[in-house]
Design a protein around this motif. Sequence first.
Motif, short mmCIF file in Angstrom:
data_model
loop_
_atom_site.label_atom_id
_atom_site.label_comp_id
_atom_site.label_asym_id
_atom_site.label_seq_id
_atom_site.Cartn_x
_atom_site.Cartn_y
_atom_site.Cartn_z
N SER A 231 0.83 -1.20 0.00
CA SER A 231 0.00 0.00 0.00
C SER A 231 0.87 1.25 0.00
O SER A 231 2.05 1.20 0.37
N VAL A 232 0.28 2.35 -0.43
CA VAL A 232 0.93 3.65 -0.48
C VAL A 232 0.03 4.65 0.23
O VAL A 232 -1.17 4.71 -0.04
N ARG B 291 -3.00 -2.51 -2.89
CA ARG B 291 -2.99 -3.55 -3.94
C ARG B 291 -3.28 -4.92 -3.34
O ARG B 291 -2.69 -5.30 -2.33
N VAL B 292 -4.18 -5.65 -3.98
CA VAL B 292 -4.42 -7.06 -3.71
C VAL B 292 -4.31 -7.78 -5.06
O VAL B 292 -5.19 -7.62 -5.91
N ASP C 209 -3.75 -8.25 -8.69
CA ASP C 209 -3.71 -7.34 -9.83
C ASP C 209 -4.75 -6.23 -9.73
O ASP C 209 -5.05 -5.57 -10.73
N VAL C 210 -5.28 -6.01 -8.54
CA VAL C 210 -6.33 -5.01 -8.33
C VAL C 210 -5.85 -3.99 -7.30
O VAL C 210 -5.22 -4.35 -6.30
N VAL C 211 -6.16 -2.71 -7.55
CA VAL C 211 -5.80 -1.63 -6.63
C VAL C 211 -7.07 -0.87 -6.25
O VAL C 211 -7.86 -0.48 -7.12
N THR C 212 -7.27 -0.69 -4.96
CA THR C 212 -8.34 0.18 -4.49
C THR C 212 -7.71 1.45 -3.92
O THR C 212 -6.69 1.38 -3.23
N VAL C 213 -8.30 2.59 -4.25
CA VAL C 213 -7.80 3.89 -3.77
C VAL C 213 -8.89 4.53 -2.92
O VAL C 213 -10.04 4.69 -3.37
#
Length: 212
Positions: A144-145, A173-174, A176-180
Amino acid sequence: MTGPSSGTPGGPASTSAGPTATSPTSIPDRAFFALPAANQAGGGPRFVSGPVLPAFCGTTPGEESVVARRGRILPFKLSGGADVVVPDGLYRHSVTSYRPGRADDALRELRQAVRDCPRQDEPNAAGEIERQRLLAGGGYGDESVLVEIRAPHPSGYGGNTGGDEVHLLRAIRVGDVVTVLWERGWEGTSTDVAQFDADSRRATEALRRWLG
């Protein structure tokens, strides 16, 4: 980060770019977390199109390998508040599927965009110049960022005089998916860190349940 969004019930129609055998080609409702009843406010979530990250001095990281994207606006109330109509804050929340092995590139590009743009070139909607920096705040998902976005309070806005308005953005990131999760505030409020961290955990758990 203004890429395609998926066409699923309750959200705008979309296209997919470069679908693959292992990356999700649409983003369903269950990929998004639900707020606890005590935090619900302002009419609930609304799916929208548009940017899912700030414009880091004109840079839009993580766009080249997008397969599908869906985003929403989510107002929230802090637990214990009496007024369930007027929010305490507002999330811009998105879920993006990337081509296999490219989601980590998107987070790397995000980190670099923040490093390269510690101060925005253009003022925000309130006429203030925003500053951003990376913070320590890992431990979410596979990586994560965490980004802090800070600007002076507009004079007298929301009863505030002096000081800064501070908002947080976390990309998680999980696979190949990123939630923001990007907290935008409400009428001069700053991000409540405890609420933001709790909702970051909820966002991570929703992704893991969806991806199985």
